[in-house]
Enzyme design. Structure first.
Site, PDB file in Angstrom:
ATOM      1  N   ARG A  59       0.824  -1.227   0.000  1.00 31.92           N
ATOM      2  CA  ARG A  59       0.000   0.000   0.000  1.00 31.92           C
ATOM      3  C   ARG A  59       0.854   1.272   0.000  1.00 31.92           C
ATOM      4  NH1 ARG A  59      -1.584   2.915   4.082  1.00 31.92           N
ATOM      5  NH2 ARG A  59      -1.523   1.240   5.603  1.00 31.92           N
ATOM      6  N   TYR A 111     -13.896  15.446 -17.769  1.00 31.19           N
ATOM      7  CA  TYR A 111     -14.526  14.160 -17.495  1.00 31.19           C
ATOM      8  C   TYR A 111     -15.620  14.337 -16.430  1.00 31.19           C
ATOM      9  CZ  TYR A 111     -14.858   9.256 -16.182  1.00 31.19           C
ATOM     10  OH  TYR A 111     -15.311   8.004 -15.914  1.00 31.19           O
ATOM     11  N   ASP A 183      -5.062  16.901 -17.573  1.00 27.61           N
ATOM     12  CA  ASP A 183      -5.492  15.511 -17.757  1.00 27.61           C
ATOM     13  C   ASP A 183      -5.144  15.148 -19.200  1.00 27.61           C
ATOM     14  OD1 ASP A 183      -6.873  13.168 -18.341  1.00 27.61           O
ATOM     15  OD2 ASP A 183      -8.612  13.705 -17.125  1.00 27.61           O
ATOM     16  N   LYS A 208      -7.551   3.906 -19.849  1.00 24.67           N
ATOM     17  CA  LYS A 208      -7.823   4.156 -21.266  1.00 24.67           C
ATOM     18  C   LYS A 208      -6.610   3.751 -22.120  1.00 24.67           C
ATOM     19  CE  LYS A 208     -11.467   5.738 -19.295  1.00 24.67           C
ATOM     20  NZ  LYS A 208     -11.683   7.133 -18.961  1.00 24.67           N
TER      21      LYS A 208
HETATM   22  C1  LIG Z   1     -11.984   7.851 -17.769  1.00 20.67           C
HETATM   23  C2  LIG Z   1     -11.422   9.191 -17.527  1.00 20.67           C
HETATM   24  C3  LIG Z   1     -11.118   9.624 -16.228  1.00 20.67           C
HETATM   25  C4  LIG Z   1     -11.383   8.781 -15.008  1.00 20.67           C
HETATM   26  O1  LIG Z   1     -10.610   7.636 -15.017  1.00 20.67           O
HETATM   27  P1  LIG Z   1     -10.975   6.256 -14.244  1.00 20.67           P
HETATM   28  O2  LIG Z   1      -9.825   5.408 -14.528  1.00 20.67           O
HETATM   29  O3  LIG Z   1     -12.284   5.778 -14.781  1.00 20.67           O
HETATM   30  O4  LIG Z   1     -11.103   6.630 -12.798  1.00 20.67           O
HETATM   31  C5  LIG Z   1     -10.545  10.875 -16.087  1.00 20.67           C
HETATM   32  N1  LIG Z   1     -10.317  11.677 -17.151  1.00 20.67           N
HETATM   33  C6  LIG Z   1     -10.612  11.289 -18.411  1.00 20.67           C
HETATM   34  C7  LIG Z   1     -10.320  12.203 -19.545  1.00 20.67           C
HETATM   35  C8  LIG Z   1     -11.171  10.038 -18.646  1.00 20.67           C
HETATM   36  O5  LIG Z   1     -11.476   9.672 -19.899  1.00 20.67           O
END
Ligand SMILES: *Cc1c(COP(=O)(O)O)cnc(C)c1O
Length: 392
Positions: A59, A111, A183, A208
């Site tokens: 952890r 998001y 992001d 992703k």
């Molecule tokens: C999916 C996504 C997130 C969140 O990610 P998780 O892995 O589902 O928590 C954040 N930002 C973008 C642009 C995303 O496509």
């Protein structure tokens, strides 16, 4: 293997951080363990006190698969350091809590989970939160004067592929002492390196493109060591590390990241050009098309235009739904970045929580279909979309 800054990105994706064990594994094997043992007390104390690098407790992130992963993640964004997480939202939450408590200004569409985290949970903790649409960028300087700690945005955005100038926004934010966090999930580190453009922190939903096979949920944060050091205790005590299996799978994925993204870039570009001007399609939104408003900025700050594309059907919601339902190869589903092409209507998924008026303000219409292109042959994808359009 340690990071060699002179090596190219593909080489670093394969080799950085890998531990070659005594059995001759070519990469770090999966260490499915929650804790580590020591030959004597002094050895443990040395690791606890940081006098010797070593594994201790999973952890804490002191684990060989997590360390291998984080060396790779840092190398991807050319950052001093990186942290891995159990999801993209975990990465964002720890970043906001560590670095955004003075206030966060969020630019453009983000998001849905990010919006909710900022607008509901962080606001409820008393953190000042400001949202500016892309069309309201002229108000950014005024907001920054309120001593905001963190400027946060995505580029390209979901689903309209709006492009923001990372260099320009970062230098304005820095004038007022704010940090900038991007992001970079949609672009991926192959297509865009925000830190090289002046941003301080990069976050990814590794669920992703970094994962790339729709089989893991994970997240990442990259940045300067001093900033990462502030996030470490939040991750540790909120218990947000990825499981060793996930860290190991994500390393596997990163080894093939460059070739996957190059293929997805090329496919999306080919589909964009094939769909542009087709009867039944009002607009094709893709950063590589000169018709996109942000195309010039995208050309300047991106090395590739990505695998995401949105079309606007020249019809109402019902007809658009019929077109989506008629797709055979391309499956309907949220998420993106995997081997299989997916599509989603933003009004039904990513932006269903917004009122119609809010969606209108953001330029999100009921006639939009967003695509994430996978590894299939572009000709098959184009043929699938064309046959679906015939149902209009
Ligand atoms: C999916 C996504 C997130 C969140 O990610 P998780 O892995 O589902 O928590 C954040 N930002 C973008 C642009 C995303 O496509």
């Amino acid at each position: 293997m340690n990071l060699d800054k002179n090596q190219g990105l593909s080489t670093r994706c394969v080799h950085t951080g890998e531990i070659n064990d005594q059995f001759g594994a070519p990469h770090t094997p999966l260490y499915n363990t929650s804790t580590f043992v020591f030959p004597d007390t002094q050895s443990l104390v040395d690791v606890v006190q940081g006098n010797r690098p070593g594994s201790l407790y999973t952890r804490y992130g002191m684990h060989p698969n997590i360390k291998t992963l984080e060396a790779k993640l840092a190398a991807l964004e050319n950052a001093e350091a990186a942290l891995s997480f159990g999801s993209g939202m975990a990465a964002e939450a720890a970043t906001f809590l560590a670095l955004g408590r003075k206030g966060v200004v969020c630019i453009g569409d983000v998001y849905g989970g990010t919006f909710e985290l900022l607008d509901s949970q962080l606001r409820s903790l008393g953190v000042p939160i400001h949202f500016l649409l892309g069309s309201e960028l002229d108000k950014l300087e005024g907001v920054l004067k309120e001593d905001i700690g963190l400027v946060y945005f995505e580029t390209p955005t979901n689903p309209t592929l709006e492009i923001f100038d990372i260099e320009k926004i970062s230098s304005l934010a820095h004038e007022y002492g704010s940090l900038v966090c991007i992001d970079n999930t949609f672009a991926t580190p192959i297509n865009q390196n925000p830190i090289a453009l002046g941003a301080d922190i990069v976050v990814h939903s590794a669920t992703k493109y970094l994962g790339g096979h729709s089989d893991i949920t994970a997240g990442a944060v990259m940045g300067r060591q001093e900033l990462i050091n502030e996030i470490i205790p939040w991750r540790k005590n909120l218990g947000q590390v990825p499981a060793p299996e996930v860290a190991s799978l994500l390393c596997r994925s990163i080894r093939s990241l460059v070739i996957r993204i190059e293929r997805q870039n090329a496919t999306a570009h080919e589909v964009a050009e094939a769909l542009d001007g087709l009867a039944g399609i009002k607009r094709v939104l893709y950063p590589g098309l000169t018709s996109l408003e942000g195309h010039e900025i995208a050309r300047k700050q991106m090395n590739g235009f990505g695998g995401m594309l949105t079309i606007e059907i020249d019809a109402d919601y019902e007809t658009t739904t019929r077109v989506a339902d008629q797709l055979k190869l391309i499956r309907i589903g949220p998420s993106l970045g995997g081997a299989e092409s997916l599509c989603t209507q933003p009004v039904t998924t990513t932006h269903s929580g917004l009122t119609e008026e809010e969606r209108h303000r953001r330029g999100i219409t009921p006639s939009m279909i967003r695509f994430s292109f996978g590894f299939e042959d572009p000709a098959d994808l184009i043929a699938d979309i064309k046959q679906a359009l015939e149902s209009m």
